[in-house]
Design a protein around this motif. Structure first.
Motif, PDB file in Angstrom:
ATOM      1  N   SER A  87      50.731  16.729 -29.761  1.00  0.00           N
ATOM      2  CA  SER A  87      51.677  15.557 -29.001  1.00  0.00           C
ATOM      3  C   SER A  87      50.227  15.728 -28.065  1.00  0.00           C
ATOM      4  CB  SER A  87      52.781  15.140 -28.033  1.00  0.00           C
ATOM      5  OG  SER A  87      52.862  16.646 -27.892  1.00  0.00           O
ATOM      6  N   LEU A  88      48.382  17.162 -27.789  1.00  0.00           N
ATOM      7  CA  LEU A  88      48.262  16.778 -26.910  1.00  0.00           C
ATOM      8  C   LEU A  88      47.436  16.068 -26.901  1.00  0.00           C
ATOM      9  CD1 LEU A  88      48.102  21.125 -26.546  1.00  0.00           C
ATOM     10  CD2 LEU A  88      48.503  19.213 -24.403  1.00  0.00           C
ATOM     11  N   ASP A  89      46.414  15.283 -25.850  1.00  0.00           N
ATOM     12  CA  ASP A  89      45.634  14.630 -25.988  1.00  0.00           C
ATOM     13  C   ASP A  89      44.267  15.536 -26.934  1.00  0.00           C
ATOM     14  OD1 ASP A  89      46.617  12.862 -24.733  1.00  0.00           O
ATOM     15  OD2 ASP A  89      45.815  13.097 -22.793  1.00  0.00           O
ATOM     16  N   THR A  90      44.083  16.834 -26.778  1.00  0.00           N
ATOM     17  CA  THR A  90      43.112  17.240 -27.541  1.00  0.00           C
ATOM     18  C   THR A  90      43.506  18.524 -28.581  1.00  0.00           C
ATOM     19  OG1 THR A  90      43.046  18.690 -25.358  1.00  0.00           O
ATOM     20  CG2 THR A  90      40.566  17.184 -25.754  1.00  0.00           C
ATOM     21  N   PRO A  91      43.194  18.563 -29.506  1.00  0.00           N
ATOM     22  CA  PRO A  91      44.082  19.350 -30.309  1.00  0.00           C
ATOM     23  C   PRO A  91      43.807  20.737 -29.781  1.00  0.00           C
ATOM     24  CG  PRO A  91      41.957  17.912 -31.432  1.00  0.00           C
ATOM     25  CD  PRO A  91      42.028  17.784 -30.139  1.00  0.00           C
ATOM     26  N   PRO A  92      44.800  21.600 -30.027  1.00  0.00           N
ATOM     27  CA  PRO A  92      45.067  23.007 -29.125  1.00  0.00           C
ATOM     28  C   PRO A  92      44.630  23.737 -30.364  1.00  0.00           C
ATOM     29  CG  PRO A  92      47.174  22.101 -30.730  1.00  0.00           C
ATOM     30  CD  PRO A  92      46.190  20.960 -30.442  1.00  0.00           C
ATOM     31  N   THR A  93      43.115  23.806 -30.205  1.00  0.00           N
ATOM     32  CA  THR A  93      42.632  24.495 -31.187  1.00  0.00           C
ATOM     33  C   THR A  93      42.176  26.467 -30.540  1.00  0.00           C
ATOM     34  OG1 THR A  93      40.395  23.955 -30.139  1.00  0.00           O
ATOM     35  CG2 THR A  93      41.570  22.885 -32.287  1.00  0.00           C
ATOM     36  N   ASP A  94      42.615  26.202 -29.345  1.00  0.00           N
ATOM     37  CA  ASP A  94      42.800  27.198 -28.616  1.00  0.00           C
ATOM     38  C   ASP A  94      43.672  27.829 -28.475  1.00  0.00           C
ATOM     39  OD1 ASP A  94      43.154  25.392 -27.061  1.00  0.00           O
ATOM     40  OD2 ASP A  94      42.966  26.725 -24.731  1.00  0.00           O
ATOM     41  N   PHE A  95      44.952  27.712 -28.996  1.00  0.00           N
ATOM     42  CA  PHE A  95      46.081  28.172 -29.622  1.00  0.00           C
ATOM     43  C   PHE A  95      45.719  28.612 -30.558  1.00  0.00           C
ATOM     44  CE2 PHE A  95      47.963  25.073 -26.166  1.00  0.00           C
ATOM     45  CZ  PHE A  95      47.733  25.681 -24.976  1.00  0.00           C
ATOM     46  N   ALA A  96      46.851  29.865 -30.803  1.00  0.00           N
ATOM     47  CA  ALA A  96      47.234  30.691 -32.201  1.00  0.00           C
ATOM     48  C   ALA A  96      48.765  31.827 -31.662  1.00  0.00           C
ATOM     49  CB  ALA A  96      46.896  32.006 -32.360  1.00  0.00           C
ATOM     50  N   PRO A  97      49.891  30.692 -32.987  1.00  0.00           N
ATOM     51  CA  PRO A  97      50.998  31.264 -32.276  1.00  0.00           C
ATOM     52  C   PRO A  97      51.225  33.311 -32.786  1.00  0.00           C
ATOM     53  CG  PRO A  97      50.772  29.852 -34.182  1.00  0.00           C
ATOM     54  CD  PRO A  97      49.478  29.679 -33.874  1.00  0.00           C
ATOM     55  N   SER A  98      52.061  32.792 -31.308  1.00  0.00           N
ATOM     56  CA  SER A  98      52.030  34.328 -31.244  1.00  0.00           C
ATOM     57  C   SER A  98      53.461  34.776 -31.874  1.00  0.00           C
ATOM     58  CB  SER A  98      52.247  34.790 -29.835  1.00  0.00           C
ATOM     59  OG  SER A  98      53.627  34.657 -28.579  1.00  0.00           O
ATOM     60  N   TYR A  99      54.146  33.718 -32.336  1.00  0.00           N
ATOM     61  CA  TYR A  99      55.272  34.570 -33.207  1.00  0.00           C
ATOM     62  C   TYR A  99      56.099  33.039 -33.919  1.00  0.00           C
ATOM     63  CZ  TYR A  99      58.448  31.695 -29.660  1.00  0.00           C
ATOM     64  OH  TYR A  99      58.894  30.605 -28.754  1.00  0.00           O
ATOM     65  N   GLU A 100      56.861  33.538 -34.713  1.00  0.00           N
ATOM     66  CA  GLU A 100      57.817  32.353 -36.054  1.00  0.00           C
ATOM     67  C   GLU A 100      59.291  32.568 -36.007  1.00  0.00           C
ATOM     68  OE1 GLU A 100      55.646  31.180 -39.981  1.00  0.00           O
ATOM     69  OE2 GLU A 100      54.760  33.132 -39.672  1.00  0.00           O
ATOM     70  N   VAL A 101      59.434  31.236 -35.815  1.00  0.00           N
ATOM     71  CA  VAL A 101      60.811  31.225 -35.643  1.00  0.00           C
ATOM     72  C   VAL A 101      61.641  30.996 -36.728  1.00  0.00           C
ATOM     73  CG1 VAL A 101      61.405  31.974 -33.179  1.00  0.00           C
ATOM     74  CG2 VAL A 101      61.420  29.848 -33.688  1.00  0.00           C
ATOM     75  N   TRP A 102      63.213  31.156 -37.145  1.00  0.00           N
ATOM     76  CA  TRP A 102      63.145  30.729 -38.680  1.00  0.00           C
ATOM     77  C   TRP A 102      62.719  30.428 -39.303  1.00  0.00           C
ATOM     78  CZ3 TRP A 102      68.650  29.304 -38.715  1.00  0.00           C
ATOM     79  CH2 TRP A 102      69.096  29.248 -36.822  1.00  0.00           C
ATOM     80  N   ILE A 103      62.281  32.037 -39.578  1.00  0.00           N
ATOM     81  CA  ILE A 103      61.221  32.352 -40.943  1.00  0.00           C
ATOM     82  C   ILE A 103      61.968  32.277 -42.186  1.00  0.00           C
ATOM     83  CG2 ILE A 103      59.461  33.187 -39.823  1.00  0.00           C
ATOM     84  CD1 ILE A 103      60.426  36.236 -40.901  1.00  0.00           C
ATOM     85  N   LYS A 104      63.929  33.310 -42.460  1.00  0.00           N
ATOM     86  CA  LYS A 104      64.855  32.426 -43.248  1.00  0.00           C
ATOM     87  C   LYS A 104      64.250  30.799 -43.998  1.00  0.00           C
ATOM     88  CE  LYS A 104      69.165  31.492 -40.967  1.00  0.00           C
ATOM     89  NZ  LYS A 104      70.243  31.990 -40.914  1.00  0.00           N
ATOM     90  N   ARG A 105      63.993  30.225 -43.122  1.00  0.00           N
ATOM     91  CA  ARG A 105      64.339  28.731 -43.348  1.00  0.00           C
ATOM     92  C   ARG A 105      62.562  28.296 -43.629  1.00  0.00           C
ATOM     93  NH1 ARG A 105      68.633  24.922 -41.813  1.00  0.00           N
ATOM     94  NH2 ARG A 105      70.148  27.228 -41.641  1.00  0.00           N
ATOM     95  N   ARG A 106      61.833  29.353 -43.850  1.00  0.00           N
ATOM     96  CA  ARG A 106      60.104  28.593 -43.985  1.00  0.00           C
ATOM     97  C   ARG A 106      60.163  29.060 -45.271  1.00  0.00           C
ATOM     98  NH1 ARG A 106      56.677  33.624 -41.681  1.00  0.00           N
ATOM     99  NH2 ARG A 106      57.210  34.724 -42.825  1.00  0.00           N
ATOM    100  N   GLU A 107      59.156  27.597 -45.747  1.00  0.00           N
ATOM    101  CA  GLU A 107      58.260  27.520 -47.480  1.00  0.00           C
ATOM    102  C   GLU A 107      58.431  28.744 -47.909  1.00  0.00           C
ATOM    103  OE1 GLU A 107      59.160  24.824 -49.274  1.00  0.00           O
ATOM    104  OE2 GLU A 107      59.990  23.587 -47.404  1.00  0.00           O
ATOM    105  N   PRO A 108      58.872  28.914 -48.935  1.00  0.00           N
ATOM    106  CA  PRO A 108      57.735  30.316 -49.510  1.00  0.00           C
ATOM    107  C   PRO A 108      56.600  30.301 -49.637  1.00  0.00           C
ATOM    108  CG  PRO A 108      59.110  28.505 -51.408  1.00  0.00           C
ATOM    109  CD  PRO A 108      59.379  28.288 -49.935  1.00  0.00           C
ATOM    110  N   TRP A 109      55.222  29.188 -50.276  1.00  0.00           N
ATOM    111  CA  TRP A 109      54.483  28.950 -49.916  1.00  0.00           C
ATOM    112  C   TRP A 109      53.995  29.170 -48.202  1.00  0.00           C
ATOM    113  CZ3 TRP A 109      53.193  24.783 -47.252  1.00  0.00           C
ATOM    114  CH2 TRP A 109      54.220  23.704 -46.645  1.00  0.00           C
ATOM    115  N   LEU A 110      54.146  29.277 -47.912  1.00  0.00           N
ATOM    116  CA  LEU A 110      53.662  29.657 -46.034  1.00  0.00           C
ATOM    117  C   LEU A 110      53.962  30.894 -46.250  1.00  0.00           C
ATOM    118  CD1 LEU A 110      54.891  26.859 -43.610  1.00  0.00           C
ATOM    119  CD2 LEU A 110      52.459  27.167 -44.378  1.00  0.00           C
ATOM    120  N   HIS A 111      52.259  31.284 -45.846  1.00  0.00           N
ATOM    121  CA  HIS A 111      52.804  32.910 -45.862  1.00  0.00           C
ATOM    122  C   HIS A 111      52.981  33.724 -44.095  1.00  0.00           C
ATOM    123  CE1 HIS A 111      51.550  33.144 -49.866  1.00  0.00           C
ATOM    124  NE2 HIS A 111      50.506  32.422 -49.290  1.00  0.00           N
TER     125      HIS A 111
END
Length: 124
Positions: A87-111
């Motif tokens: 929802s940011l007005d400009t793409p957040p290309t300077d952000f990289a996720p430092s963590y992932e939560v609820w990975i037990k529900r992550r799609e198997p094709w997402l690494h």
């Protein structure tokens, strides 16, 4: 101090955050899937005092959105504001996720993201 702005799809609700986020992540939980209509949600968390918004919002289960267009925007707590980065007005290309939560529900094709913390459920 860097200021970022965001809004809903129709522009009825706008917000701003000041400075850098405390943390940035991806969530794969069922609630995020249902409310976003996507396989995960990309978000960042700022101190609550760094966040402000204008326009009328509606809130369901702690998730705030525009009552006109339905655009999901943020979750506000007493101490933090969690912003949906799409929802940011400009793409957040300077952000990289430092963590992932609820990975037990992550799609198997997402690494797993390299160098990002991995949590089966919430990161407590």
């Amino acid at each position: 101090m860097r200021i970022r702005t965001g809004s809903c799809l129709c522009g009825a609700v706008a917000y701003r955050v000041e400075g850098e986020p405390l943390r940035t992540g991806l969530c794969h939980c069922a609630d995020c899937r249902k409310s976003s209509g996507s396989a995960f949600t990309f978000f960042a968390v700022w101190p609550r005092q760094a966040f402000s918004h204008n326009g009328e919002i509606a809130t369901f289960a702690g998730r705030s959105f525009c009552p006109v267009c339905g655009g999901r925007l943020f979750c506000l707590r007493d101490d933090e504001a969690e912003v949906r980065l799409g929802s940011l007005d400009t793409p957040p290309t300077d952000f990289a996720p430092s963590y992932e939560v609820w990975i037990k529900r992550r799609e198997p094709w997402l690494h797993p993201l390299p160098d990002a913390g991995q949590f089966a459920e919430d990161a407590n």
